[in-house]
Design an enzyme around this catalytic site. Structure first.
Site, PDB file in Angstrom:
ATOM      1  N   SER A  51      31.375  11.121 -14.176  1.00 58.60           N
ATOM      2  CA  SER A  51      30.699  10.702 -15.412  1.00 58.60           C
ATOM      3  C   SER A  51      29.199  10.510 -15.221  1.00 58.60           C
ATOM      4  O   SER A  51      28.659   9.431 -15.424  1.00 58.60           O
ATOM      5  CB  SER A  51      31.328   9.403 -15.935  1.00 58.60           C
ATOM      6  OG  SER A  51      32.686   9.599 -16.255  1.00 58.60           O
ATOM      7  N   CYS A  55      22.096  16.748 -16.783  1.00 59.67           N
ATOM      8  CA  CYS A  55      20.825  17.073 -17.441  1.00 59.67           C
ATOM      9  C   CYS A  55      19.667  16.263 -16.868  1.00 59.67           C
ATOM     10  O   CYS A  55      18.508  16.650 -16.990  1.00 59.67           O
ATOM     11  CB  CYS A  55      20.923  16.814 -18.941  1.00 59.67           C
ATOM     12  SG  CYS A  55      22.222  17.736 -19.780  1.00 59.67           S
ATOM     13  N   ARG A 456       8.237  26.532 -46.485  1.00 58.82           N
ATOM     14  CA  ARG A 456       7.524  27.062 -47.667  1.00 58.82           C
ATOM     15  C   ARG A 456       7.129  28.523 -47.450  1.00 58.82           C
ATOM     16  O   ARG A 456       7.297  29.373 -48.332  1.00 58.82           O
ATOM     17  CB  ARG A 456       6.273  26.234 -47.948  1.00 58.82           C
ATOM     18  CG  ARG A 456       6.555  24.825 -48.466  1.00 58.82           C
ATOM     19  CD  ARG A 456       5.265  24.083 -48.746  1.00 58.82           C
ATOM     20  NE  ARG A 456       4.569  24.621 -49.905  1.00 58.82           N
ATOM     21  CZ  ARG A 456       3.380  24.196 -50.325  1.00 58.82           C
ATOM     22  NH1 ARG A 456       2.754  23.221 -49.658  1.00 58.82           N
ATOM     23  NH2 ARG A 456       2.820  24.710 -51.382  1.00 58.82           N
TER      24      ARG A 456
END
Length: 466
Positions: A51, A55, A456
């Site tokens: 556990s 990373c 946009r």
């Protein structure tokens, strides 16, 4: 069905292969759902740690995280205190599906034994890609996948005679390890067979990463495949060779990527996908097998944008898989619907983020799209320390559906990708995104957030907005 041990008749046994994120999340969640009088849990882990955050290894190696144990979320002793029989340094070497049992080997003593199961969880993770090239097994050459790998690399860095490092590969691990080695005072060369670093980005965005890494003093060598590793008389690596050049190295770190570790599953006849990962249904149950589940880096998952299966080895997914599996094993109900491919990383102060599809991904699945790129800032332009940011956005032609976003910039750039990840999951169009009510104040964003500026522009490009 075999009923076994512990609490007497009627107690089921869950066997978990793999003691990291997916496996132990599944075991822990199953234990929350059912006590030891209903469910016995036996877990096998071939390494020394359980556990933990893989990373975080580059940041431990680089010194940002001062101690290895800070990466460990729960120790074997803590799991055992919760009635989970976690057996460390024990590798499962065979799955007998018909006999509903697994064969495990104690790596210290070499002894083997069979353990029967009523329910099985496969969480065997991924293995680093290690090309079959001369010198690849030399001393001083390191993959970085487990805490054991990280410790071995640190030992080499501590005793290395020189300060020259070569990183092979320029994906997430490659760029993160380049940063770690720079932080430790090494001269770093990155050898990358691609045209630009970070192949998870489009090349134009990868070029921004390339330029930033060179600005940090990292030597970038793109479009170059490693042909061999050269060694000295002492058997240690001394250089990395390509067809065109040799790059001196006192240490070599492999950051080429990973593949699903499914050797056991394949030998047992379990279904694998095109990327070599196990195939599961929405409940993370292995397809065609009622009492076998799989999760984490050894599985393929559904890409919600392309509709195809992908292999995306991330701890976020692994922990979610484990929660889903544990809930279902424990008699509850949960599903994992899929992913949109969100990832974020950094190299020194440069933040790199992406979600959804790249241009080549969209073309591969037959989507027609518009692609736009905008330049903006992380804060209002007049506010101190506003930093530049580049946002690239893909939208489907005709429908305007958002397909993907890539962001490269400094502080405040990376986590903006989460806006796009939510929009992708919700199936929003770029026109709909322009109306999102995002938080604004000059220290945090321009009046028009960079992601909305890109939306946009994309809306105009696909004819949704004028």
């Amino acid at each position: 069905m075999s009923r076994v041990n512990r609490g007497g008749a009627g107690v089921e046994r869950l066997v978990v292969i793999g003691g990291d994120a997916a496996g132990m999340s599944a075991a822990s969640q199953a234990r929350r759902m059912k006590g030891p009088d209903e469910l016995e849990i036996v877990a096998f882990e071939r390494g020394h740690f359980s556990s933990y955050s893989a990373c975080g290894i580059p940041y431990w190696v680089g010194g940002d995280v001062p101690e290895r144990d800070r990466l460990i979320a729960r120790t074997p002793e803590e799991h055992r205190a919760r009635d989970i029989d976690l057996r460390m340094r024990t590798e499962v070497v065979e799955i007998d599906v018909a006999g509903r049992r697994v064969r495990a080997r104690d790596l210290d003593s070499g002894t083997e034994s069979w353990t029967s199961y009523d329910k099985l969880v496969i969480a065997t993770g991924a293995r680093p890609i290690r090309p079959d090239l001369p010198g690849m097994d030399a001393a001083g050459v390191h993959g970085v996948q487990t805490l054991d790998d990280g410790q071995a690399l640190l030992d080499t860095l501590t005793h290395a005679r020189g300060r020259r490092a070569v990183v092979v590969g320029a994906g997430y691990i490659g760029v993160e390890m380049a940063e770690a080695l720079i932080n430790r005072g090494y001269e770093v060369t990155v050898v990358n067979r691609g045209s630009e670093p970070m192949s998870t980005l489009d090349p134009d965005m990868g070029r921004l990463v390339h330029e930033a890494m060179e600005g940090l003093g990292i030597t970038m060598v793109d479009d170059s495949a490693v042909t061999k590793l050269l060694t000295g008389e002492d058997g240690r690596v001394r250089a990395v060779a390509t067809e065109d050049a040799e790059y001196p190295a006192d240490v070599v770190v492999l950051g080429i990527g990973v593949r699903p570790e499914t050797t056991l599953a394949k030998a047992a006849g379990l279904p694998l996908g095109t990327h070599g990962g196990l195939l599961t249904d929405l409940s993370m149950r292995v397809r065609g097998h009622e009492d076998i589940w799989a999760g984490g880096d050894c599985v393929e998952v559904l890409d919600l944008v392309s509709g195809q299966e992908r292999h995306i080895p991330l701890g976020t997914h692994a922990n979610k898989h484990g929660q889903v599996i544990g809930t279902n094993v424990g008699g509850g109900y949960a599903t994992f619907p899929g992913v949109v491919g969100t990832a974020v990383s950094k190299v020194c102060d440069l933040e790199i983020a992406r979600t959804g599809l790249r241009e080549k991904d969209a073309r591969r699945v037959g989507l027609q799209f518009a692609s736009v790129t905008i330049e903006s800032t992380s804060r209002a332009g007049y506010y101190p320390n506003a930093s530049p940011m580049t946002v690239k956005m893909l939208a489907e032609r005709r429908t305007g559906r958002l397909l993907g976003v890539q962001i490269v910039g400094r502080e405040g750039a990376g986590k903006r990708v989460d806006i796009a990840a939510v929009a992708l999951t919700a199936g929003m169009t770029v026109e709909q995104m322009t109306a999102l009510d995002l938080g604004y104040a000059p220290p945090f964003s321009p009046v028009w957030d960079p992601v909305l500026v890109a939306a946009r522009k994309a809306a105009k490009a696909v004819g949704q907005h004028t």
